[in-house]
Design a protein around this motif. Structure first.
Motif, PDB file in Angstrom:
ATOM      1  N   ILE A  96      33.951  43.310  82.488  1.00 41.46           N
ATOM      2  CA  ILE A  96      33.426  44.578  81.961  1.00 41.46           C
ATOM      3  C   ILE A  96      32.246  45.068  82.799  1.00 41.46           C
ATOM      4  O   ILE A  96      32.171  46.249  83.161  1.00 41.46           O
ATOM      5  N   GLY A  97      31.318  44.181  83.107  1.00 42.16           N
ATOM      6  CA  GLY A  97      30.162  44.562  83.922  1.00 42.16           C
ATOM      7  C   GLY A  97      30.563  45.015  85.304  1.00 42.16           C
ATOM      8  O   GLY A  97      30.051  46.020  85.824  1.00 42.16           O
ATOM      9  N   TYR A  98      31.500  44.298  85.925  1.00 46.14           N
ATOM     10  CA  TYR A  98      31.967  44.663  87.264  1.00 46.14           C
ATOM     11  C   TYR A  98      32.645  46.033  87.237  1.00 46.14           C
ATOM     12  O   TYR A  98      32.385  46.879  88.083  1.00 46.14           O
ATOM     13  N   TYR A  99      33.513  46.261  86.244  1.00 46.02           N
ATOM     14  CA  TYR A  99      34.211  47.539  86.144  1.00 46.02           C
ATOM     15  C   TYR A  99      33.227  48.695  85.972  1.00 46.02           C
ATOM     16  O   TYR A  99      33.353  49.728  86.632  1.00 46.02           O
ATOM     17  N   ALA A 100      32.247  48.517  85.110  1.00 46.61           N
ATOM     18  CA  ALA A 100      31.261  49.575  84.883  1.00 46.61           C
ATOM     19  C   ALA A 100      30.484  49.878  86.156  1.00 46.61           C
ATOM     20  O   ALA A 100      30.289  51.052  86.513  1.00 46.61           O
ATOM     21  N   ARG A 101      30.064  48.843  86.871  1.00 44.78           N
ATOM     22  CA  ARG A 101      29.280  49.042  88.105  1.00 44.78           C
ATOM     23  C   ARG A 101      30.128  49.717  89.181  1.00 44.78           C
ATOM     24  O   ARG A 101      29.691  50.689  89.821  1.00 44.78           O
ATOM     25  N   VAL A 102      31.357  49.243  89.373  1.00 49.07           N
ATOM     26  CA  VAL A 102      32.218  49.801  90.421  1.00 49.07           C
ATOM     27  C   VAL A 102      32.609  51.240  90.086  1.00 49.07           C
ATOM     28  O   VAL A 102      32.614  52.107  90.957  1.00 49.07           O
ATOM     29  N   MET A 103      32.915  51.522  88.824  1.00 48.32           N
ATOM     30  CA  MET A 103      33.314  52.887  88.466  1.00 48.32           C
ATOM     31  C   MET A 103      32.134  53.853  88.557  1.00 48.32           C
ATOM     32  O   MET A 103      32.320  55.008  88.938  1.00 48.32           O
ATOM     33  N   LEU A 142      31.979  54.583  92.191  1.00 49.59           N
ATOM     34  CA  LEU A 142      33.120  55.416  92.579  1.00 49.59           C
ATOM     35  C   LEU A 142      32.936  56.852  92.072  1.00 49.59           C
ATOM     36  O   LEU A 142      33.225  57.812  92.804  1.00 49.59           O
ATOM     37  N   ASP A 143      32.454  57.010  90.848  1.00 49.96           N
ATOM     38  CA  ASP A 143      32.204  58.346  90.305  1.00 49.96           C
ATOM     39  C   ASP A 143      31.181  59.105  91.141  1.00 49.96           C
ATOM     40  O   ASP A 143      31.359  60.297  91.420  1.00 49.96           O
ATOM     41  N   ARG A 144      30.106  58.425  91.541  1.00 47.10           N
ATOM     42  CA  ARG A 144      29.099  59.091  92.389  1.00 47.10           C
ATOM     43  C   ARG A 144      29.687  59.453  93.746  1.00 47.10           C
ATOM     44  O   ARG A 144      29.418  60.527  94.282  1.00 47.10           O
ATOM     45  N   GLU A 145      30.505  58.567  94.300  1.00 48.32           N
ATOM     46  CA  GLU A 145      31.103  58.811  95.613  1.00 48.32           C
ATOM     47  C   GLU A 145      32.016  60.029  95.598  1.00 48.32           C
ATOM     48  O   GLU A 145      32.054  60.799  96.553  1.00 48.32           O
ATOM     49  N   TYR A 146      32.748  60.238  94.499  1.00 50.86           N
ATOM     50  CA  TYR A 146      33.690  61.348  94.423  1.00 50.86           C
ATOM     51  C   TYR A 146      33.129  62.550  93.655  1.00 50.86           C
ATOM     52  O   TYR A 146      33.833  63.522  93.404  1.00 50.86           O
ATOM     53  N   GLY A 147      31.876  62.500  93.270  1.00 54.79           N
ATOM     54  CA  GLY A 147      31.236  63.642  92.656  1.00 54.79           C
ATOM     55  C   GLY A 147      31.675  63.926  91.228  1.00 54.79           C
ATOM     56  O   GLY A 147      31.614  65.066  90.789  1.00 54.79           O
ATOM     57  N   VAL A 148      32.099  62.917  90.501  1.00 51.05           N
ATOM     58  CA  VAL A 148      32.506  63.121  89.102  1.00 51.05           C
ATOM     59  C   VAL A 148      31.603  62.347  88.157  1.00 51.05           C
ATOM     60  O   VAL A 148      31.946  62.141  87.001  1.00 51.05           O
TER      61      VAL A 148
END
Length: 86
Positions: free
Chosen positions: A66-73, A76-82
């Motif tokens: 859960i922690g890994y998914y939250a950190r990676v997403m 990823l959200d910042r990288e793609y501007g969402v």
């Protein structure tokens, strides 16, 4: 609504991360059960390994997933501007 190539790439990466984490979840949940008899011959902190993996080990892995998914997403959200952060 037509998705741009950037949106498709975002979803591809999102689905790849989700698939890998679900595979880890499956392994942690079902493999110890399948091999429980042979794992019980090994002790960890005084308990049979299959019992420990079911009682504590799997829960630890779930929290890490859960922690890994939250950190990676978030990244990823910042990288793609969402990202929802303003």
């Amino acid at each position: 609504m037509q998705l741009s190539e950037r949106h498709r790439e975002y979803w591809r990466r999102n689905l790849r991360i989700t698939a890998v984490l679900l595979a880890i979840w499956f392994l942690v949940t079902f493999v110890p059960i399948y091999f429980a008899r042979s794992l019980n011959e090994i002790t960890f902190l005084g308990w049979p390994l299959a019992f420990y993996m079911g009682a504590q080990g799997a829960l630890i892995v779930y929290v890490i997933i859960i922690g890994y998914y939250a950190r990676v997403m978030n990244r990823l959200d910042r990288e793609y501007g969402v990202s929802e952060d303003r």
